[in-house]
Design a protein around this motif. Structure first.
Motif, PDB file in Angstrom:
ATOM      1  N   SER A  83       5.171  -5.558  -3.808  1.00  0.00           N
ATOM      2  CA  SER A  83       4.824  -3.497  -3.933  1.00  0.00           C
ATOM      3  C   SER A  83       3.512  -3.538  -3.041  1.00  0.00           C
ATOM      4  O   SER A  83       2.308  -4.211  -3.132  1.00  0.00           O
ATOM      5  CB  SER A  83       4.818  -3.389  -5.061  1.00  0.00           C
ATOM      6  N   ASP A  87       2.598   3.007  -3.048  1.00  0.00           N
ATOM      7  CA  ASP A  87       3.348   2.662  -3.814  1.00  0.00           C
ATOM      8  C   ASP A  87       4.025   3.600  -4.947  1.00  0.00           C
ATOM      9  O   ASP A  87       3.487   2.906  -6.050  1.00  0.00           O
ATOM     10  CB  ASP A  87       4.424   1.694  -3.224  1.00  0.00           C
ATOM     11  N   TRP A  89       6.325   4.332  -6.083  1.00  0.00           N
ATOM     12  CA  TRP A  89       7.790   3.374  -7.187  1.00  0.00           C
ATOM     13  C   TRP A  89       7.067   1.769  -7.897  1.00  0.00           C
ATOM     14  O   TRP A  89       7.531   1.019  -8.876  1.00  0.00           O
ATOM     15  CB  TRP A  89       8.928   2.800  -6.041  1.00  0.00           C
ATOM     16  N   ARG A  90       5.784   1.348  -7.311  1.00  0.00           N
ATOM     17  CA  ARG A  90       5.225   0.489  -7.720  1.00  0.00           C
ATOM     18  C   ARG A  90       5.234   0.106  -9.135  1.00  0.00           C
ATOM     19  O   ARG A  90       5.403  -0.950  -9.960  1.00  0.00           O
ATOM     20  CB  ARG A  90       3.260  -0.098  -7.375  1.00  0.00           C
ATOM     21  N   ALA A 114       2.194   0.582   1.794  1.00  0.00           N
ATOM     22  CA  ALA A 114       3.403   1.499   1.576  1.00  0.00           C
ATOM     23  C   ALA A 114       4.531   0.931   1.182  1.00  0.00           C
ATOM     24  O   ALA A 114       4.198   0.700   0.947  1.00  0.00           O
ATOM     25  CB  ALA A 114       3.558   2.666   2.339  1.00  0.00           C
ATOM     26  N   HIS A 115       5.531   1.821   0.635  1.00  0.00           N
ATOM     27  CA  HIS A 115       6.756   1.764   0.114  1.00  0.00           C
ATOM     28  C   HIS A 115       6.922   1.206   1.716  1.00  0.00           C
ATOM     29  O   HIS A 115       7.468   1.349   2.382  1.00  0.00           O
ATOM     30  CB  HIS A 115       7.397   2.931  -0.287  1.00  0.00           C
TER      31      HIS A 115
END
Length: 166
Positions: A83, A87, A89-90, A114-115
């Motif tokens: 991850s 990010d 979404w992490r 980053a993602h």
């Protein structure tokens, strides 16, 4: 400007649209206060209808948890989860190796990443942390290949793969 045509002409967006209707159901509300999105409250009925109209499928909201066991991946093996520190979404991902998980489950956070940064093509501006994680991912996968070949080849393994894994 027709945003829908742009979205539909991008193969990645088309694939992601299908995947969110079949495997990765992620209704994400937004309030416009604690996030930078336009306020939105997911409507499951409309979403399911869209998936049926567009793809002819009905979403399976619990598919990921049922198929992969949710956050308890300790029964798995040969898993490398990464991850990016930056990010968003992490927060929804697995951040630490589960207690009792085998050595072949590896969890890394990429400082300054980053993602999906580690899965993208290398770039001269990549932070050192992503270069290190890519190297670790490559070594882990090579090791797993050698282990598999050793288990399934009567002791004869591909010398090239074995040499690379060391």
């Amino acid at each position: 400007l027709n945003v829908n045509n742009q979205v539909e002409s991008n193969p990645t967006n088309v694939a992601w649209g299908y995947q969110t209707c079949t495997e990765v159901y992620q209704p994400m509300p937004a309030d416009g206060v604690t996030d930078m999105e336009v306020p939105y409250k997911p409507n499951a009925t409309e979403y399911f209808h869209h998936c049926m109209q567009r793809w002819g499928v009905v979403p399976r909201p619990d598919w990921e948890e049922i198929t992969f066991g949710g956050a308890d991946i300790s029964a798995g093996s040969n898993i490398f989860l990464s991850s990016g520190e930056l990010d968003p979404w992490r927060a929804a991902g697995i951040q630490t190796k589960p207690i009792g998980a085998p050595e072949s489950i590896i969890v890394r956070t990429i400082e300054g990443g980053a993602h999906h940064l580690d899965l993208r093509q290398s770039n001269p501006k990549d932070p050192r942390s992503v270069i290190e994680v890519r190297t670790e991912e490559k070594r882990a996968i090579q090791k797993w290949i050698v282990e598999w070949k050793t288990m399934h080849s009567d002791g004869v393994i591909d010398r090239e793969v074995s040499a690379v894994a060391q």
